[in-house]
Design a protein around this motif. Sequence first.
Motif, PDB file in Angstrom:
ATOM      1  N   ALA A  66       0.700  -1.384   0.164  1.00  0.00           N
ATOM      2  CA  ALA A  66      -0.037   0.199   0.090  1.00  0.00           C
ATOM      3  C   ALA A  66       0.849   1.095  -0.071  1.00  0.00           C
ATOM      4  O   ALA A  66       0.496   2.281  -0.656  1.00  0.00           O
ATOM      5  CB  ALA A  66      -1.053   0.154   1.152  1.00  0.00           C
ATOM      6  N   GLU A  67       2.176   1.242   0.751  1.00  0.00           N
ATOM      7  CA  GLU A  67       2.810   2.615   0.840  1.00  0.00           C
ATOM      8  C   GLU A  67       3.466   2.698  -0.695  1.00  0.00           C
ATOM      9  O   GLU A  67       4.223   3.542  -0.749  1.00  0.00           O
ATOM     10  CB  GLU A  67       3.982   2.152   1.833  1.00  0.00           C
ATOM     11  N   HIS A  68       3.512   1.923  -1.426  1.00  0.00           N
ATOM     12  CA  HIS A  68       4.190   2.091  -3.122  1.00  0.00           C
ATOM     13  C   HIS A  68       3.371   3.235  -3.595  1.00  0.00           C
ATOM     14  O   HIS A  68       4.021   4.055  -4.195  1.00  0.00           O
ATOM     15  CB  HIS A  68       3.910   0.823  -3.912  1.00  0.00           C
ATOM     16  N   ASP A  69       1.943   3.361  -3.728  1.00  0.00           N
ATOM     17  CA  ASP A  69       1.430   4.059  -4.495  1.00  0.00           C
ATOM     18  C   ASP A  69      -0.454   4.164  -4.208  1.00  0.00           C
ATOM     19  O   ASP A  69      -0.910   3.122  -3.681  1.00  0.00           O
ATOM     20  CB  ASP A  69       1.384   3.307  -6.145  1.00  0.00           C
ATOM     21  N   PRO A  70      -0.948   5.263  -4.247  1.00  0.00           N
ATOM     22  CA  PRO A  70      -2.155   5.383  -4.007  1.00  0.00           C
ATOM     23  C   PRO A  70      -3.197   4.299  -4.768  1.00  0.00           C
ATOM     24  O   PRO A  70      -4.283   3.901  -4.158  1.00  0.00           O
ATOM     25  CB  PRO A  70      -2.700   6.821  -4.413  1.00  0.00           C
ATOM     26  N   LEU A  71      -2.652   3.926  -5.949  1.00  0.00           N
ATOM     27  CA  LEU A  71      -3.489   2.804  -6.720  1.00  0.00           C
ATOM     28  C   LEU A  71      -2.970   1.369  -6.393  1.00  0.00           C
ATOM     29  O   LEU A  71      -3.598   0.462  -7.167  1.00  0.00           O
ATOM     30  CB  LEU A  71      -3.218   3.138  -8.331  1.00  0.00           C
ATOM     31  N   ALA A  72      -2.034   1.380  -5.632  1.00  0.00           N
ATOM     32  CA  ALA A  72      -1.640  -0.197  -5.106  1.00  0.00           C
ATOM     33  C   ALA A  72      -2.803  -0.856  -4.466  1.00  0.00           C
ATOM     34  O   ALA A  72      -3.715  -0.282  -3.907  1.00  0.00           O
ATOM     35  CB  ALA A  72      -0.571   0.020  -4.257  1.00  0.00           C
ATOM     36  N   SER A  73      -2.598  -2.230  -4.677  1.00  0.00           N
ATOM     37  CA  SER A  73      -3.778  -3.091  -4.176  1.00  0.00           C
ATOM     38  C   SER A  73      -3.435  -4.209  -3.006  1.00  0.00           C
ATOM     39  O   SER A  73      -2.359  -4.721  -3.380  1.00  0.00           O
ATOM     40  CB  SER A  73      -4.374  -3.939  -5.601  1.00  0.00           C
ATOM     41  N   SER A  74      -4.135  -4.063  -1.940  1.00  0.00           N
ATOM     42  CA  SER A  74      -3.816  -5.006  -0.880  1.00  0.00           C
ATOM     43  C   SER A  74      -5.130  -5.766  -0.452  1.00  0.00           C
ATOM     44  O   SER A  74      -6.276  -5.058   0.097  1.00  0.00           O
ATOM     45  CB  SER A  74      -3.238  -4.159   0.390  1.00  0.00           C
ATOM     46  N   ILE A  75      -4.912  -6.936  -0.432  1.00  0.00           N
ATOM     47  CA  ILE A  75      -6.055  -7.883  -0.409  1.00  0.00           C
ATOM     48  C   ILE A  75      -5.790  -9.184   0.397  1.00  0.00           C
ATOM     49  O   ILE A  75      -4.777  -9.533   0.371  1.00  0.00           O
ATOM     50  CB  ILE A  75      -6.584  -8.470  -1.752  1.00  0.00           C
ATOM     51  N   VAL A  76      -6.717  -9.185   1.554  1.00  0.00           N
ATOM     52  CA  VAL A  76      -6.411 -10.412   2.213  1.00  0.00           C
ATOM     53  C   VAL A  76      -7.758 -11.383   2.102  1.00  0.00           C
ATOM     54  O   VAL A  76      -9.067 -10.721   2.030  1.00  0.00           O
ATOM     55  CB  VAL A  76      -6.615 -10.271   3.968  1.00  0.00           C
ATOM     56  N   ILE A  77      -7.745 -12.580   1.775  1.00  0.00           N
ATOM     57  CA  ILE A  77      -8.883 -13.618   1.714  1.00  0.00           C
ATOM     58  C   ILE A  77      -8.524 -14.721   2.853  1.00  0.00           C
ATOM     59  O   ILE A  77      -7.676 -15.308   2.827  1.00  0.00           O
ATOM     60  CB  ILE A  77      -9.020 -14.338   0.025  1.00  0.00           C
TER      61      ILE A  77
END
Length: 445
Positions: free
Chosen positions: A276-287
Amino acid sequence: MKIVNAKEAGEQEIERLLTKAAFDQVELNPKIREANRKLFGRDMSAAELVRQIVRDVRNEGDKAVIHYTELIDRVRFTPEDFLVTEEEFQAAKDEADPDVVASLQKAAENVRRYHQEQKPKSWMTYRDAGSILGQAIIPLDRVGIYVPGGTAAYPSSVIMNAMPAVVAGVREIIMMVPPKNGKINPYVLVAARAAGIKKIYKIGGAQAIAAMAFGTETIPRVDKITGPGNIFVTLAKKEVYGHVDIDMLAGPSEILILADKTADPVYTAADMLSQAEHDPLASSIVITDDAGLAERVAKELEKQLADLPRREIAQASLDRNGLIVIAEDMRQALHFANVSAPEHMELLTEQPFQLLPYVRHAGAVFLGAYSPEPLGDYFAGPNHVLPTGGTARYYSVLNVETFMKRTSIISYTQPALSDVSSDIIRLAETEGLQAHANAIRLRRK
């Protein structure tokens, strides 16, 4: 940050959430059009702007590169200023922390050793009547590497892009890095030297990609361009593909964590934030199949965000693309993970190796609590240039073969050709290609 229960939302809705198009998000961002209006005086999408830059660099060479570097990066260069000098390399070496340099050298060696195992071999085999078939593996002559230089410096990207090219035997590697206040981060230069790169140009953005694709008065044309970048770099790679080869169309960073009740919420939240700290458009998901874990991870995210230097970026990423999915069971969780086809997939489960055979689509897979994603980013050895945006369904990680090509080898004797000539003539005439048939028939006499 969303928490969604698959049983309540339904599988179709979860699959929709997991396959949002990152490029569409960028193109719809009004800030890009606003920036283009300020720079160029008219309303343009990112794709239109990139198309214009590529066309101008192709037609005007260095002149256009200088123009766009000054306009976009606020740096005024002459062609003589493009190339990093020996004095700049030495200054970077003097400025760099020796401990960081030592770590970069260790990482480079790990990456080199890993990619050495990937190197394919040429081969030949003998068939009937003296015929020979084979395959020659030939490294590319010249490749161009793009290294981002926007919100952070990425010496690790230098190593990851350069080392497989070096192992492949590429004759010449050039590198493009956007300048910040006219300079390049010293660790980027140190990493380049560690990887054996001698020609580095202080040029970034779409103009750098176009210059490598078509060549200018001072910048040589390359055969292939690799390396990640922002939306303008990615669109430029798409625009020049066909004139040169490219590695892939890389989008914003992604991580998908498959977690069961044994996962540590502290580790899980930390790994989400690492992307998430890479870019406002980055994607972080937990399933996960554990609703309690989902709540604990959400709380831990808030706690860790408070102390993060890049908090605003990470928060924007989580607000926009952060997602925790509560699956009905681990079978469904794996299905969702494969639908997403993420750049990075972590298996934070009790028995991660038991799940590995069911992972079909991922750029890289990290197994267990002590194999976090940053291990792959920096040090383990496998490449960190990975397919994004669901393209792991058909793209591979950057590797040694990325920088090589395969050439077929065919050698038949007269008896060997005679044995098969009737079949070839028959097939050629079926396709209406008489000259093909004649080329075989004449050799039968």
